[in-house]
Design an enzyme around this catalytic site. Structure first.
Site, PDB file in Angstrom:
ATOM      1  N   CYS A  93       0.811  -1.214   0.000  1.00 50.26           N
ATOM      2  CA  CYS A  93       0.000   0.000   0.000  1.00 50.26           C
ATOM      3  C   CYS A  93       0.846   1.267   0.000  1.00 50.26           C
ATOM      4  CB  CYS A  93      -0.934  -0.024   1.202  1.00 50.26           C
ATOM      5  SG  CYS A  93      -1.744  -1.621   1.375  1.00 50.26           S
ATOM      6  N   HIS A 131      -8.827   3.504  -1.423  1.00 49.33           N
ATOM      7  CA  HIS A 131      -7.477   2.976  -1.253  1.00 49.33           C
ATOM      8  C   HIS A 131      -7.064   2.083  -2.430  1.00 49.33           C
ATOM      9  CE1 HIS A 131      -3.870   1.675   0.574  1.00 49.33           C
ATOM     10  NE2 HIS A 131      -4.315   0.686   1.316  1.00 49.33           N
TER      11      HIS A 131
END
Ligand SMILES: [Zn+2]
Lengths: 136, 395
Positions: free
Chosen positions: B85, B341
């Site tokens: 991420c 995200h």
């Protein structure tokens, strides 16, 4: 440079309910799972040791959403256990109803056994995994 | 080292599953950033692109080269970054280094992801690839399970009753949803503005004690930023935003982070580097886009970044100290939880938001008044990769 303890040996031992680790000859820290270098001081000067499998639960969760290929396993309990000799390892807790566990679980003493994760499309074969049960 | 400025930013809408390919999404964000910089694609000397799971999402590896060619940066070197991420923040940080060194004067950095397109089962499986594959995935660890275990550990470490902590976490969600609801680029734009503590606590349980509303969504999207040397930046824009501090650190498997958990040591080291380089302190930061993949992650991050004492961040959210008008405005974009995200793009999305906040260009309802200094915070995996960047007004 050869590593003192590889995944393959660690995995075979775990299948026999034996937990192998490495004791640093420089700072005495126990490292498990196996690594090239001590998790504390970075020295590769370590010797293979068999660890005590007794420990206590430091944290947990009951998983209700599984990854693709593991949907049938839910709900299951994941735990992180602090071993008597220091390291923390991840495993599953069995022998209690997953939907019933609460914060009371933290601090409880456990014993270790194992089961095999057969692997899937993405894993390079099987891996043994620690299965804990409440002690006493 | 040369001073490096963000001279233009671009971002797609972050969304659920959609039909644009990764190179198409990246081109949309990149061309916006290039146009805002008053440049042409041929002016870009190199590309730095975060992309975590394109191989599985589309069967496309080496996406950076295709993205470069697709958007008209013909023959320019193009690197792909994978740090779960934190991929895009790694890309921006490295792009910064190349410009700071003087080797390139104009580059583009960003990221792209189609995590939502995978669907929940495959996304859950592939996100778990950022946990330790040999020693932790066999037990069935998932990304939410990591933060669920950190939640219980946090409650135990700081002696906060779990119910109290869950209510504090719900406040994090509610704040993020409030800002995301008025951010047109957010996945939850126009949604969830009426969220209540009861609704958060009562939603579907993913991993105890985390409910659906404690978790960020899976997202598709892309973001890109053009970086230029000070000399070039001054010719391109009246409002250069300088990157004045950067930091990055790594950690091993979750179980081996036991000396510090629930703190993430790599974050403490990474942010320390960034603060030191910029010559500022946490209290100087006006706004922070931090990695709130889960509501508990916001509390853990805000403490490690030095905004609040350990175990006290929940209280800060309750009192509004983490909101616009408080000590530090955290996630005025809506953060990962409401903006979305798309993992390989998230860090560049944070830079996009901070740059626009510093330029005073976001929607009035979520604009941090007179923001001068912003911080980004991006976490990959179980704290395996941490990147922080400090941005400041250059005018
Ligand atoms: Zn050592």
């Amino acid at each position: 440079m050869e590593q003192k303890l590889y995944f393959a040996q660690y995995n075979e031992a775990l299948k026999q309910n034996k937990l192998l680790g490495l004791k640093c000859q420089q700072c005495n820290t126990i490292t498990t799972p196996p690594k090239m270098a001590c998790r504390q001081c970075g020295s590769p000067d370590m010797e293979v040791v068999e660890l005590k499998t007794d420990g206590k639960i430091r944290t947990f969760t009951t998983v209700f959403v599984g990854a693709e290929g593991r949907e049938s396993e839910v709900p299951y309990i994941l735990v992180i256990v602090e071993l008597e000799e220091g390291p923390w390892i991840m495993g599953n807790l069995e022998g209690v109803e997953p939907k019933s566990v609460t914060m009371e679980l933290i601090g409880k003493k456990v014993k270790m056994g194992n089961k095999i994760f057969a692997g899937d499309t993405y894993s390079a074969g099987e891996s043994a995994r620690p299965i804990f049960t409440l002690a006493g | 080292m040369k001073k490096v400025a963000v001279v233009g930013v671009g971002e797609t809408k972050f969304s659920g599953p959609q039909t644009k390919t990764e190179v198409e999404l990246f081109a949309e964000a990149a061309t916006e950033a290039i146009a805002e910089s008053n440049l042409k694609a041929k002016d870009i000397k190199a590309l730095f692109i975060g992309n975590a799971l394109g191989d599985i999402e589309e069967g496309q590896g080496m996406v950076a080269s295709y993205a470069a060619e697709n958007l008209g940066c013909h023959y320019a070197p193009a690197n792909r970054y994978e740090g779960a991420c934190a991929s895009a923040s790694m890309a921006v940080r490295d792009a910064f280094m190349w410009v700071a060194s003087g080797y390139y004067d104009i580059v583009i950095a960003g990221g792209v992801e189609r995590a939502a397109t995978m669907g929940t089962g495959l996304a859950t499986r592939t996100f778990a690839m950022f946990s330790d594959a040999r020693y932790e995935y066999p037990s069935g660890v998932t990304f939410p399970a990591v933060f669920a275990m950190l939640t219980h550990l946090y409650a135990d470490t700081y002696k906060i009753p779990l119910q109290k902590l869950r209510e504090q976490m719900a406040k994090v969600t509610i704040q993020s949803y409030k800002h995301g609801a008025i951010n047109p680029k957010a996945q939850f734009f126009g949604k969830n503005a009426d969220m209540s503590v009861e609704k958060v606590l009562g939603s579907f349980v993913v991993c105890t004690p985390l409910t659906l509303h404690d978790c960020c969504p899976f997202s598709d999207g892309a973001a890109a930023v053009v970086l230029a040397s000070e000399e070039v930046a001054k010719k391109l824009t009246k409002k250069p935003v300088y990157i004045t501090g950067i930091g990055q650190a790594s950690n091993g498997p979750l179980g081996n982070q036991n000396d510090y958990l629930p703190r993430i040591r790599a974050r403490e080291l990474s942010s320390e580097q960034a603060y030191k380089m910029a010559g500022i302190k946490p209290q100087d930061v006006d706004l922070c886009e931090l990695h709130d993949c889960f509501s508990i992650a916001s509390l853990i991050a805000a403490e490690s970044l030095g905004f609040f004492d350990y175990g006290k961040a929940g209280e800060a959210w309750e009192k509004g100290e983490a909101d616009i008008g408080g000590k530090v405005a955290i996630n005025p974009s809506g953060g990962l939880k409401a903006k979305g995200h798309p993992i390989g793009a998230t860090g560049a999305g944070q830079v996009y938001e901070v740059a626009r906040q510093l330029r005073g260009e976001v929607e009035p309802g979520r604009q941090v008044p007179d923001a001068k200094i912003g911080l980004t915070d991006t976490l990959g995996g179980d704290g395996g990769t941490l990147v922080n960047m400090i941005l400041e007004r250059g005018w």
